[in-house]
Design a protein around this motif. Sequence first.
Motif, short mmCIF file in Angstrom:
data_model
loop_
_atom_site.label_atom_id
_atom_site.label_comp_id
_atom_site.label_asym_id
_atom_site.label_seq_id
_atom_site.Cartn_x
_atom_site.Cartn_y
_atom_site.Cartn_z
N ARG A 182 29.12 29.05 30.62
CA ARG A 182 28.27 28.97 31.82
C ARG A 182 28.62 27.79 32.72
O ARG A 182 28.35 27.81 33.92
CB ARG A 182 26.79 28.91 31.44
CG ARG A 182 26.36 27.69 30.67
CD ARG A 182 24.89 27.80 30.25
NE ARG A 182 24.00 27.85 31.38
CZ ARG A 182 23.35 26.79 31.86
NH1 ARG A 182 23.52 25.60 31.31
NH2 ARG A 182 22.55 26.90 32.89
N SER A 183 29.23 26.75 32.15
CA SER A 183 29.59 25.59 32.97
C SER A 183 31.08 25.53 33.25
O SER A 183 31.59 24.49 33.69
CB SER A 183 29.15 24.30 32.25
OG SER A 183 29.75 24.22 30.97
N THR A 184 31.80 26.62 33.01
CA THR A 184 33.24 26.65 33.26
C THR A 184 33.54 27.55 34.46
O THR A 184 32.65 28.18 35.02
CB THR A 184 33.99 27.17 32.03
OG1 THR A 184 33.64 28.55 31.80
CG2 THR A 184 33.62 26.36 30.78
N LYS A 203 27.02 33.36 37.85
CA LYS A 203 26.10 32.42 37.20
C LYS A 203 24.71 33.00 37.03
O LYS A 203 24.05 32.76 36.02
CB LYS A 203 26.05 31.12 38.01
CG LYS A 203 27.36 30.34 37.96
CD LYS A 203 27.26 29.01 38.67
CE LYS A 203 28.56 28.23 38.53
NZ LYS A 203 28.49 26.91 39.18
N ASN A 220 19.94 25.59 36.42
CA ASN A 220 20.20 26.96 35.96
C ASN A 220 20.10 27.91 37.14
O ASN A 220 19.62 27.56 38.22
CB ASN A 220 19.22 27.36 34.85
CG ASN A 220 17.79 27.46 35.35
OD1 ASN A 220 17.39 28.47 35.94
ND2 ASN A 220 16.99 26.42 35.12
#
Length: 819
Positions: A436-438, A445, A472
């Motif tokens: 999710r953070s790449t 997202k 988020n």
Amino acid sequence: MMSTKAFTLVPAIEREQLLSDRDRGLLECVECCGRNLYVGTSDCFVYHFLLEEKTLPGGSATFTATRQLHRHLGFKKAVSELRAASALSRLLVLCDGCISLVHMLSLEPVPSGARIKGATAFALNENPVSGDPFCVEVCIISVKRRTIQVFLVYEDRVQIVREVSTPEQPLAVAVDGHFLCLALTTQYIILNYSTGAAQDLFPFCSEERRPIVKRIGRQEFLLAGPGGLGMFATVAGISQRAPVRWSENVIGAAVCFPYVVALDDEFITVHSMLDQQQKQTLPFKEGHILQDFEGRVIVATSKGVYILVPLPLEKQIQDLLASHRVEEALVLAKGARRNIPKEKFQVMYRRILLQAGFIQFAQLQFLEAKELFRSGQLDVRELISLYPLLLPTSSSFTRSHPPLHEFADLNQLTQGDQDKVAKCKRFLMSYLNEVRSTEVANGYKEDIDTALLKLYAEADHDSLLDLLVTENFCLLPDSAAWLEKHKKYFALGLLYHYNHQDAAAVQLWVSIVNGDIQDSTRSDLYEYIVDFLTYSTDPDLVWRHADWVLQRSQEVGVQVFTKRPLDEQQSGFNPDDIISCLKKYPQALVKYLEHLVTERRLQKEEYHTHLAVLYLDEVLQQRPCTPDKDAEVTETQAKLRRLLQESDLYRVHFLMDRTRGAGLPLESAILHGKLEQHEEALHILVHELADFPAAEDYCLWRSEGRDPPYRQRLFHLLLAVYLGPGPAAPARTVAAVDLLNRHAVEFDAAQVLQLLPGTWSVQLLRPFLMGAMRDSIHARRTTQVAVGLARSENLIYKYDKGMCGLLTQTRLWEPGWQW
């Protein structure tokens, strides 16, 4: 061994096309150059065919060979070898120890009659060193014992270049540049015909099997080694590939990357150069020729010619994947890199990686699947879409076409096995959390975070709250409905808060605390709400819930006002408004006034007076019906005394009236002190309370920061009270002596001596007298020093003034001086 369909055997020339019934010749050799197919026979004929390839609707290939010409070469022996030199339009034909040149199309011998005599075998140099485009280099095994000869062959002539001796009789040869790879009687060697340097490879027994020497690429050869091994060797004499295991009695071999094809008496076998495994076996009896021509593999019996048609590598890979042979498919896919254009390969390879990843996923091999998904740059929604209801309803995602897997959803994949379902969901949670953070999450997202929230909520996972309190992209409609479905109301409040709907969040949490809905996520939810409101920047929200938090706990609820950051205290939270609100909550009101007076130190009389009155009221309520002089001081009473002493802002007369007759002598003394009514204050402390230490402390307190005469006056006043008439005279006498001895410097000794009774002994007052004497002497000496310094300063001044006048008079008489 697991089989792979890598090739299809397709007939090209049947015997009926090749020979008539009266012909007795058998097929001896084959050559193929583009569409031209040549066949040499045992009765010295050469046949020319045009080869046409067609692809049927099902994808299979067929070949049609149309005979063009055939010619007898005029010898009585078989045609041993054929090689086409397309650059010269010539066909080199070996028959009866002689290499003849004929035209490729007419099969007519060259007019010059040029030929090479005394050859038992020959090979063309596909990596020529001459650099002349109008000739080909030919290496022959000469009938001369242990001799190799190198020729240049032109359109109508031949020229010998080099003759090289060999250690043993050569039986087979392949050539690359200056390097010859030779099969001798007992061994294979690499020979540089330019320098004569030789490199032994490995032993070979010509009596046991037929030698095989094939050039398969630049400076690399394939050899039939001992023990039924196909060995690879470079011109440096080393092997850069692992050998393949084929039959002991192999007849011929060819390379069609990434495969090595071998022929024996009964079979054609296909071996991978990538993992050295045998992949396919084709029955083929009576075969005696196997050669590759520009990537086309031809096998032949003495009566017919066949072509091994390779299946497209993509088809082979898909077949392997369909059989769940992931490792083999990936090895084959990597090996296909050299045969496919770069961009096309990258697209194909990514897709193969993803297909392999889903196969591993279906087998619950999650670590392997994750690596394949990463390498293949998976659109993570492909994976999420397997899990029913995880993708947001607003998602526009459609699965890849053609599909990357054969599963409709997770239930089909797991056959309803709930243990497998749980494992798959745990894997997806882990995978989504990682990506999710790449960059993988770019553009997706909302889909990723919403799916992750749903998984966390369903599994009652601790990470649900971590997700919602950090950045988020959870979509509110889907996420809210899902959290409500799984009764995650506290988390739903966090979701509302993240989406700037604080009112909805707080109302939801209030309902949990009130018991209207059930959620045990936080046992301290009331304190959490108070803390949330404390840091809220929305005054309306705070005022709306102020009564609720105060009704549950005045001490905790008041923190929404007392712990608010200072920079927000002036915005929408006027102290007077807050005090008005807190009138119904006396404990909270006291806490808030303490906050204003002692923490924020607001210099406003009404706050100080109000707080003092509240303290006083509580003290009066706590006092027993019959005042007890020795009763323990309560915390509130201690706070009252501290406030009365430290604050100068409250209304003293107002409080004096409230304490009069209330049995609070110490508080009254403090108030008298504030009004500079020291005699009354000391009278209370000495005569009413008989608290002599408190009386001394009073003098120190009231004289703090004042000049020495004021301080001296207070101590003299206390001494007078001690020495004056009244009850407890002996105790007061002791107190007076102690006062003098402890605070000698605070008294004028001369005045004190006049006040003291004559009956007191010097020994009793010894500490006081010594202190007084020391102080007197110190004062006198200090005065003398000061006088001396003043005189010195005066003398210096007079001297400086006299010298200045003298200099002025002198300069007036100097020549040329003018005013």
